[in-house]
Design an enzyme around this catalytic site. Structure first.
Site, PDB file in Angstrom:
ATOM      1  N   LYS A  70      42.021  69.377  19.700  1.00  0.00           N
ATOM      2  CA  LYS A  70      41.591  69.506  18.304  1.00  0.00           C
ATOM      3  C   LYS A  70      41.134  70.918  17.924  1.00  0.00           C
ATOM      4  O   LYS A  70      41.280  71.322  16.782  1.00  0.00           O
ATOM      5  CB  LYS A  70      40.431  68.526  18.024  1.00  0.00           C
ATOM      6  CG  LYS A  70      40.862  67.084  17.848  1.00  0.00           C
ATOM      7  CD  LYS A  70      39.635  66.232  17.548  1.00  0.00           C
ATOM      8  CE  LYS A  70      40.015  64.918  16.918  1.00  0.00           C
ATOM      9  NZ  LYS A  70      38.854  64.175  16.442  1.00  0.00           N
ATOM     10  N   ASP A  82      39.118  74.659   4.555  1.00  0.00           N
ATOM     11  CA  ASP A  82      37.722  75.088   4.756  1.00  0.00           C
ATOM     12  C   ASP A  82      36.989  74.062   5.612  1.00  0.00           C
ATOM     13  O   ASP A  82      36.161  74.390   6.449  1.00  0.00           O
ATOM     14  CB  ASP A  82      37.001  75.196   3.406  1.00  0.00           C
ATOM     15  CG  ASP A  82      37.513  76.385   2.613  1.00  0.00           C
ATOM     16  OD1 ASP A  82      38.219  77.218   3.207  1.00  0.00           O
ATOM     17  OD2 ASP A  82      37.212  76.461   1.407  1.00  0.00           O
ATOM     18  N   ASN A  91      42.270  67.435  13.032  1.00  0.00           N
ATOM     19  CA  ASN A  91      42.854  66.193  13.569  1.00  0.00           C
ATOM     20  C   ASN A  91      44.189  65.876  12.909  1.00  0.00           C
ATOM     21  O   ASN A  91      44.839  64.900  13.265  1.00  0.00           O
ATOM     22  CB  ASN A  91      41.881  65.010  13.404  1.00  0.00           C
ATOM     23  CG  ASN A  91      41.724  64.572  11.968  1.00  0.00           C
ATOM     24  OD1 ASN A  91      42.046  65.322  11.045  1.00  0.00           O
ATOM     25  ND2 ASN A  91      41.224  63.374  11.762  1.00  0.00           N
ATOM     26  N   ASP A 107      38.313  63.498   9.716  1.00  0.00           N
ATOM     27  CA  ASP A 107      37.333  62.619  10.380  1.00  0.00           C
ATOM     28  C   ASP A 107      36.114  62.372   9.490  1.00  0.00           C
ATOM     29  O   ASP A 107      35.606  61.251   9.406  1.00  0.00           O
ATOM     30  CB  ASP A 107      36.858  63.237  11.709  1.00  0.00           C
ATOM     31  CG  ASP A 107      37.833  62.990  12.843  1.00  0.00           C
ATOM     32  OD1 ASP A 107      38.610  62.023  12.761  1.00  0.00           O
ATOM     33  OD2 ASP A 107      37.815  63.767  13.812  1.00  0.00           O
ATOM     34  N   ALA A 134      26.017  65.585  20.002  1.00  0.00           N
ATOM     35  CA  ALA A 134      26.353  66.893  19.428  1.00  0.00           C
ATOM     36  C   ALA A 134      27.719  67.356  19.929  1.00  0.00           C
ATOM     37  O   ALA A 134      27.953  68.544  20.124  1.00  0.00           O
ATOM     38  CB  ALA A 134      25.269  67.910  19.780  1.00  0.00           C
ATOM     39  N   GLY A 135      28.632  66.414  20.125  1.00  0.00           N
ATOM     40  CA  GLY A 135      29.993  66.749  20.553  1.00  0.00           C
ATOM     41  C   GLY A 135      30.891  67.003  19.352  1.00  0.00           C
ATOM     42  O   GLY A 135      30.407  67.271  18.240  1.00  0.00           O
ATOM     43  N   GLY A 136      32.191  66.894  19.566  1.00  0.00           N
ATOM     44  CA  GLY A 136      33.153  67.179  18.501  1.00  0.00           C
ATOM     45  C   GLY A 136      32.991  66.264  17.304  1.00  0.00           C
ATOM     46  O   GLY A 136      33.037  66.711  16.144  1.00  0.00           O
ATOM     47  N   ALA A 137      32.782  64.980  17.547  1.00  0.00           N
ATOM     48  CA  ALA A 137      32.654  64.030  16.436  1.00  0.00           C
ATOM     49  C   ALA A 137      31.389  64.312  15.625  1.00  0.00           C
ATOM     50  O   ALA A 137      31.383  64.186  14.396  1.00  0.00           O
ATOM     51  CB  ALA A 137      32.638  62.601  16.979  1.00  0.00           C
ATOM     52  N   LEU A 222      30.128  55.349  16.099  1.00  0.00           N
ATOM     53  CA  LEU A 222      31.511  55.837  16.115  1.00  0.00           C
ATOM     54  C   LEU A 222      32.325  55.137  17.194  1.00  0.00           C
ATOM     55  O   LEU A 222      33.547  55.088  17.133  1.00  0.00           O
ATOM     56  CB  LEU A 222      31.539  57.358  16.317  1.00  0.00           C
ATOM     57  CG  LEU A 222      31.613  58.177  15.029  1.00  0.00           C
ATOM     58  CD1 LEU A 222      30.508  57.826  14.063  1.00  0.00           C
ATOM     59  CD2 LEU A 222      31.615  59.662  15.309  1.00  0.00           C
ATOM     60  N   GLY A 245      32.672  51.239  14.077  1.00  0.00           N
ATOM     61  CA  GLY A 245      33.402  52.510  14.082  1.00  0.00           C
ATOM     62  C   GLY A 245      34.887  52.404  13.815  1.00  0.00           C
ATOM     63  O   GLY A 245      35.549  53.424  13.600  1.00  0.00           O
TER      64      GLY A 245
HETATM   65  P1  NAP Z   1      32.573  64.674  23.030  1.00  0.00           P
HETATM   66  O1  NAP Z   1      32.817  65.925  22.270  1.00  0.00           O
HETATM   67  O2  NAP Z   1      33.000  64.585  24.452  1.00  0.00           O
HETATM   68  O3  NAP Z   1      30.963  64.377  22.950  1.00  0.00           O
HETATM   69  C1  NAP Z   1      30.411  63.317  23.677  1.00  0.00           C
HETATM   70  C2  NAP Z   1      28.975  63.131  23.257  1.00  0.00           C
HETATM   71  O4  NAP Z   1      28.429  62.003  23.977  1.00  0.00           O
HETATM   72  C3  NAP Z   1      28.080  64.328  23.570  1.00  0.00           C
HETATM   73  O5  NAP Z   1      27.054  64.406  22.613  1.00  0.00           O
HETATM   74  C4  NAP Z   1      27.515  63.931  24.949  1.00  0.00           C
HETATM   75  O6  NAP Z   1      26.302  64.556  25.280  1.00  0.00           O
HETATM   76  C5  NAP Z   1      27.274  62.449  24.720  1.00  0.00           C
HETATM   77  N1  NAP Z   1      27.183  61.720  25.987  1.00  0.00           N
HETATM   78  C6  NAP Z   1      28.180  61.422  26.854  1.00  0.00           C
HETATM   79  N2  NAP Z   1      27.691  60.754  27.932  1.00  0.00           N
HETATM   80  C7  NAP Z   1      26.350  60.637  27.728  1.00  0.00           C
HETATM   81  C8  NAP Z   1      25.293  60.056  28.485  1.00  0.00           C
HETATM   82  N3  NAP Z   1      25.508  59.436  29.675  1.00  0.00           N
HETATM   83  N4  NAP Z   1      24.039  60.099  27.983  1.00  0.00           N
HETATM   84  C9  NAP Z   1      23.797  60.696  26.785  1.00  0.00           C
HETATM   85  N5  NAP Z   1      24.770  61.267  26.017  1.00  0.00           N
HETATM   86  C10 NAP Z   1      26.025  61.240  26.499  1.00  0.00           C
HETATM   87  O7  NAP Z   1      33.247  63.416  22.318  1.00  0.00           O
HETATM   88  P2  NAP Z   1      33.487  63.183  20.746  1.00  0.00           P
HETATM   89  O8  NAP Z   1      34.850  63.584  20.389  1.00  0.00           O
HETATM   90  O9  NAP Z   1      32.335  63.774  20.012  1.00  0.00           O
HETATM   91  O10 NAP Z   1      33.452  61.565  20.673  1.00  0.00           O
HETATM   92  C11 NAP Z   1      32.232  60.871  20.854  1.00  0.00           C
HETATM   93  C12 NAP Z   1      32.469  59.367  20.628  1.00  0.00           C
HETATM   94  O11 NAP Z   1      32.894  59.142  19.286  1.00  0.00           O
HETATM   95  C13 NAP Z   1      33.564  58.779  21.523  1.00  0.00           C
HETATM   96  O12 NAP Z   1      33.155  57.499  21.916  1.00  0.00           O
HETATM   97  C14 NAP Z   1      34.773  58.702  20.598  1.00  0.00           C
HETATM   98  O13 NAP Z   1      35.667  57.651  20.971  1.00  0.00           O
HETATM   99  C15 NAP Z   1      34.093  58.368  19.279  1.00  0.00           C
HETATM  100  N6  NAP Z   1      34.878  58.771  18.106  1.00  0.00           N
HETATM  101  C16 NAP Z   1      35.215  57.786  17.216  1.00  0.00           C
HETATM  102  C17 NAP Z   1      35.918  58.125  16.074  1.00  0.00           C
HETATM  103  C18 NAP Z   1      36.259  57.036  15.094  1.00  0.00           C
HETATM  104  O14 NAP Z   1      37.183  57.228  14.292  1.00  0.00           O
HETATM  105  N7  NAP Z   1      35.534  55.935  15.107  1.00  0.00           N
HETATM  106  C19 NAP Z   1      36.281  59.452  15.824  1.00  0.00           C
HETATM  107  C20 NAP Z   1      35.921  60.447  16.763  1.00  0.00           C
HETATM  108  C21 NAP Z   1      35.219  60.087  17.907  1.00  0.00           C
HETATM  109  P3  NAP Z   1      26.308  65.920  26.169  1.00  0.00           P
HETATM  110  O15 NAP Z   1      26.567  67.032  25.185  1.00  0.00           O
HETATM  111  O16 NAP Z   1      24.963  65.958  26.761  1.00  0.00           O
HETATM  112  O17 NAP Z   1      27.400  65.776  27.184  1.00  0.00           O
END
Ligand code: NAP
Length: 278
Positions: A70, A82, A91, A107, A134-137, A222, A245
């Site tokens: 992404k 933007d 995406n 998103d 605080a990840g990508g989503a 999510l 989600g």
């Molecule tokens: P990502 O960039 O890998 O971020 C993952 C996040 O989860 C980070 O904040 C990470 O914290 C946290 N995390 C992972 N394991 C953890 C643990 N054991 N304890 C505490 N925090 C933990 O992933 P993303 O793209 O943001 O996606 C996050 C979730 O959203 C996924 O489940 C994805 O399937 C879902 N999502 C859903 C949609 C939808 O359309 N519904 C769209 C996008 C994403 P750290 O920074 O500390 O690692």
């Protein structure tokens, strides 16, 4: 013989076999009687640029982009909205007839539409929002919450530094809490969002205390596998309105389908059922 071109679209990621997007777009292609195809493509980082540049010649009108590409696709696009630039990720790519590759991020649109439909009357301006993760989503969620007028965002992430980076980027509306104190963010919150992968099938359970949550809060996850997460179940037991989600996934696809295939598709129960059955 007809010279009508069959439009192609798809999703690029790695891995990609789990993606629900092919079922989602197949349903819309069928219900709108469009003779197109939507194809999952498992592409490595090394091949990403070559693949994207060759797709328009093969008849592709655009593609979705998912993990881990992404961010990288922003450098391959000729035009970046933007919104995608602010989020730092795209995406959706649109291959324009003039050869321009246009990158967007839908998103945030999907996130907000899902809340409006799942919690009618939800007013983002009416009170503080809590964002866990605080990840990508989270970037898309925070950018869009600010865009729709949320005045205060309380943010917490296991790795505090990632939350601090978002605070610096998105500004003073954000207050960062330590992960061990994340439960303190719930007092008086109106919107609560889990953007971590906690609670997802195969991942640890979500354990942040929700005790301070008011029953007037709208709570959304999510994570959509499972559909009803423990986080949502607990919030519902406390009287909150909860929104799963899956709707975000469905609504984020609407603008892309419309741009590629020329028809605005509908999110309804038959679509949900078609996607859930995959
Ligand atoms: P990502 O960039 O890998 O971020 C993952 C996040 O989860 C980070 O904040 C990470 O914290 C946290 N995390 C992972 N394991 C953890 C643990 N054991 N304890 C505490 N925090 C933990 O992933 P993303 O793209 O943001 O996606 C996050 C979730 O959203 C996924 O489940 C994805 O399937 C879902 N999502 C859903 C949609 C939808 O359309 N519904 C769209 C996008 C994403 P750290 O920074 O500390 O690692």
């Amino acid at each position: 013989m007809s010279d009508i071109k069959i439009p192609l679209a798809g999703v690029i990621g790695s891995p990609i076999a789990h993606s629900k997007s092919p079922a989602l777009h197949r349903h819309w292609l069928d219900t709108n009687s469009i003779k197109g195809f939507y194809i999952p493509m498992d592409i490595s980082r090394d091949n990403l640029a070559d693949v994207i540049r060759s797709l328009p010649q093969l008849g592709f009108v655009g593609v979705n982009i998912t993990i881990p590409h992404k961010e990288a696709v922003l450098n391959l696009a000729d035009l970046v909205t933007d919104r995608a630039a602010l989020i730092g990720a795209a995406n959706t790519l649109i291959f324009r007839k003039d050869g321009i590759i246009h990158a967007d991020n839908t998103d945030g649109y999907g996130f907000i539409e899902n809340l409006h439909h799942g919690a009618p009357g939800w007013n983002p301006k009416a009170g503080p929002a809590v964002v866990l993760g605080a990840g990508g989503a989270a970037r898309a969620v925070i950018a869009t919450l600010i865009e729709v007028g949320v005045t205060e965002i309380r943010l917490s992430n296991r790795t505090r530094n990632r939350a601090d980076v978002l605070q610096k980027e998105f500004g003073s509306k954000i207050t960062v809490f330590d992960w061990v104190k994340a439960g303190n963010m719930m007092d008086g919150a109106l919107t609560v969002v889990n953007t971590t992968s906690l609670g997802m099938v195969g991942k640890p359970e979500f354990r942040v205390p929700l005790d301070g949550l008011s029953s007037s809060a709208v709570v959304t996850d999510l994570v959509y596998a499972p559909l009803d997460t423990q986080f949502l179940i607990k919030a519902r037991e406390m009287g909150c309105t909860t929104v799963d989600g899956l709707g975000m996934l469905l609504y984020q696809a609407v603008p892309a389908f419309e741009r590629w295939f020329g028809k605005r598709p509908v999110v309804d129960d038959t679509l949900r059922a078609a996607v859930l059955s995959t």
